[in-house]
Write an enzyme that holds these catalytic residues in place. Sequence first.
Site, mmCIF file in Angstrom:
data_model
loop_
_atom_site.group_PDB
_atom_site.id
_atom_site.type_symbol
_atom_site.label_atom_id
_atom_site.label_comp_id
_atom_site.label_asym_id
_atom_site.label_seq_id
_atom_site.Cartn_x
_atom_site.Cartn_y
_atom_site.Cartn_z
ATOM 1 N N VAL A 66 -15.237 9.832 8.536
ATOM 2 C CA VAL A 66 -14.114 10.334 9.328
ATOM 3 C C VAL A 66 -13.348 11.444 8.612
ATOM 4 C CG1 VAL A 66 -13.821 8.216 10.658
ATOM 5 C CG2 VAL A 66 -12.573 8.504 8.486
ATOM 6 N N TYR A 159 -0.759 7.085 -1.253
ATOM 7 C CA TYR A 159 -0.863 6.393 0.033
ATOM 8 C C TYR A 159 0.260 6.835 0.967
ATOM 9 C CZ TYR A 159 -1.702 2.265 3.069
ATOM 10 O OH TYR A 159 -1.988 1.418 4.111
#
Length: 254
Positions: A66, A159
């Site tokens: 992806v 993150y």
Amino acid sequence: MKLNLTDQIALITGAAGQLGRVMVRTLAECGADVVIHYRGSLAKAEELQREVESMGRRAFTVQADVTDQASVNAMRDAVLEHFGMLPHIIVANAVESYQWTSVLEQAPEDYESQFQSCVMQSVYLAKAFAPAMIERKSGRFIGINTECSIQNFPSQSAYVAGKRGMDGVYRVLAKEIGEHGITVNQVAPGWTISDRDRENGTEHSASYEASVPLKRRGTDQEIANAVAFLASDLSSYITGAYIPVCGGNVMVGI
């Protein structure tokens, strides 16, 4: 009143992972046919396909990276060939794993991996699947974000950077394609109990649970329930939302 996804096709990226597999089962239980995306976990993806088919739903397992636009486009083409139409629901759940540490110690490539798997995945999925939704005048994009985007705790920087970037893409996309009847929302889990915790006996953390108003960790099923709601017609007038599913551990300000 119930969540009814009959005649809908849902694509979940990272579907073989700890949260993804529960999303797959839940959307199938609501009546959706499911595209099970995986990157490396073929055996688990095929097991999920058999589970979905045993429910009487159609399932299709497809491999893709992806973070690569050509790979996402190839996934789109494979789904179209298999089902004869493109998905009504896209759940962007896949994310790269890495070792968390401080900003000063975090490797630059970790920031790159989070940017690619959070931001660019969202962009590539929109480019690949939104045009068919626009033509259809309906659709659902659901991104899996995180409570960390609000916490900003030490060691979370890569993150948080990736997920905050994803948040920006989703908010803008919601405004750009809303006129076509397409909703774009995010679910932001807290530290969630998954099969791994159940197997290892690690469901509880006294220090974490003490900070949560509901005094417990959430479950993978509770995250999947929120995804199913946003995928359904019951959420037809909700778009551009970032919805924490974390027992109140973080709260969005106004």
